[in-house]
Design a protein around this motif. Structure first.
Motif, PDB file in Angstrom:
ATOM      1  N   PHE A 103      26.651  42.657  42.074  1.00 10.08           N
ATOM      2  CA  PHE A 103      27.787  42.401  43.215  1.00 10.08           C
ATOM      3  C   PHE A 103      28.391  43.756  42.922  1.00 10.08           C
ATOM      4  O   PHE A 103      28.286  44.583  42.437  1.00 10.08           O
ATOM      5  CB  PHE A 103      28.293  41.540  42.758  1.00 10.08           C
ATOM      6  N   LYS A 104      28.887  43.922  44.387  1.00 11.78           N
ATOM      7  CA  LYS A 104      29.905  44.985  44.679  1.00 11.78           C
ATOM      8  C   LYS A 104      31.297  44.778  44.855  1.00 11.78           C
ATOM      9  O   LYS A 104      31.530  43.746  45.211  1.00 11.78           O
ATOM     10  CB  LYS A 104      29.512  45.805  45.989  1.00 11.78           C
ATOM     11  N   THR A 116      37.467  44.832  35.170  1.00 11.34           N
ATOM     12  CA  THR A 116      37.506  43.859  36.173  1.00 11.34           C
ATOM     13  C   THR A 116      37.182  44.572  37.488  1.00 11.34           C
ATOM     14  O   THR A 116      37.761  45.388  37.826  1.00 11.34           O
ATOM     15  CB  THR A 116      38.982  43.216  36.312  1.00 11.34           C
ATOM     16  N   VAL A 117      36.486  43.541  38.481  1.00 13.29           N
ATOM     17  CA  VAL A 117      36.097  44.113  39.841  1.00 13.29           C
ATOM     18  C   VAL A 117      36.535  43.017  40.800  1.00 13.29           C
ATOM     19  O   VAL A 117      36.411  41.827  40.744  1.00 13.29           O
ATOM     20  CB  VAL A 117      34.478  44.459  39.945  1.00 13.29           C
ATOM     21  N   GLU A 118      37.189  43.515  41.744  1.00  5.79           N
ATOM     22  CA  GLU A 118      37.587  42.592  43.042  1.00  5.79           C
ATOM     23  C   GLU A 118      36.393  42.568  43.934  1.00  5.79           C
ATOM     24  O   GLU A 118      36.168  43.360  44.567  1.00  5.79           O
ATOM     25  CB  GLU A 118      38.895  42.964  43.669  1.00  5.79           C
ATOM     26  N   PRO A 137      38.657  38.247  41.840  1.00  6.48           N
ATOM     27  CA  PRO A 137      38.551  39.191  40.748  1.00  6.48           C
ATOM     28  C   PRO A 137      37.220  38.621  39.673  1.00  6.48           C
ATOM     29  O   PRO A 137      37.524  37.427  39.474  1.00  6.48           O
ATOM     30  CB  PRO A 137      40.138  39.151  39.741  1.00  6.48           C
ATOM     31  N   VAL A 138      36.683  39.542  39.290  1.00  5.56           N
ATOM     32  CA  VAL A 138      35.606  38.998  38.428  1.00  5.56           C
ATOM     33  C   VAL A 138      35.670  40.157  37.380  1.00  5.56           C
ATOM     34  O   VAL A 138      35.490  41.394  37.318  1.00  5.56           O
ATOM     35  CB  VAL A 138      33.999  39.299  39.124  1.00  5.56           C
ATOM     36  N   THR A 139      35.775  39.456  36.007  1.00  2.00           N
ATOM     37  CA  THR A 139      35.946  40.302  34.881  1.00  2.00           C
ATOM     38  C   THR A 139      34.488  39.971  33.914  1.00  2.00           C
ATOM     39  O   THR A 139      34.091  39.110  33.892  1.00  2.00           O
ATOM     40  CB  THR A 139      37.074  39.663  34.049  1.00  2.00           C
ATOM     41  N   VAL A 140      34.187  41.345  33.705  1.00  3.07           N
ATOM     42  CA  VAL A 140      32.784  41.440  32.972  1.00  3.07           C
ATOM     43  C   VAL A 140      33.093  41.983  31.808  1.00  3.07           C
ATOM     44  O   VAL A 140      33.565  43.201  31.431  1.00  3.07           O
ATOM     45  CB  VAL A 140      31.995  42.226  33.753  1.00  3.07           C
TER      46      VAL A 140
END
Length: 155
Positions: A103-104, A116-118, A137-140
């Motif tokens: 994902f981007k 974290t990537v929004e 928000p996606v926390t990896v």
């Protein structure tokens, strides 16, 4: 053979007092030494040349033959250290996780344990005629990130 830890120590001493940080140091069996640097403000050719001169003065060419390359980390190379994540806060990144998800989004936060990537996605709300864009928000966790790279936009 040149000791990688010794090279690291010398590079750390040489860049002390600057905003530069080490991304990677490689020492081959043939004594080919490659030092990759980065910085929040960027690493220019003059900085790399100066560090190269300093390291060449320290190492004994008479005692051991080696080649030395000092450069900046590639813009398109995957992130290797936390400093690269911090440098790219607010920038768009592409993430590939160890379980195959890709994902981007915009990098919004980073800690020692995760980042974290929004991610913006189209979502069709019940009763709405058209889908709307929603930022999530996606926390990896760091150990789940297989590859994270800066996205170059030519807009």
């Amino acid at each position: 053979m040149i000791d990688k830890n010794e090279v690291r120590r010398l590079v750390d001493e040489a860049i002390a007092g600057t905003d530069a940080f080490v991304v990677d140091i490689k020492v081959s069996a043939a004594n080919d030494v490659v030092v990759e640097l980065d910085s929040p403000t960027g690493v220019d050719l003059d900085f790399c040349a100066e560090l190269n001169r300093k390291l060449n003065e320290i190492f004994d060419r008479e005692g051991e033959d080696f080649s030395l390359e000092v450069g900046s980390a590639s813009l398109t190379a995957p992130f290797k250290v936390k400093g690269q994540y911090e440098k790219n806060l607010g920038n768009e990144v592409e993430v590939l996780t160890r379980d195959g998800k890709k994902f981007k989004g915009v990098l919004t936060a980073v800690t020692d344990a995760d980042f974290t990537v929004e991610v913006t996605r189209k979502v069709k709300e019940p009763g709405a005629k058209r889908p709307v864009m929603v930022a999530e928000p996606v926390t990896v966790p760091m150990e789940m990130a297989k590859q994270v790279t800066y996205v170059i936009n030519f807009k």
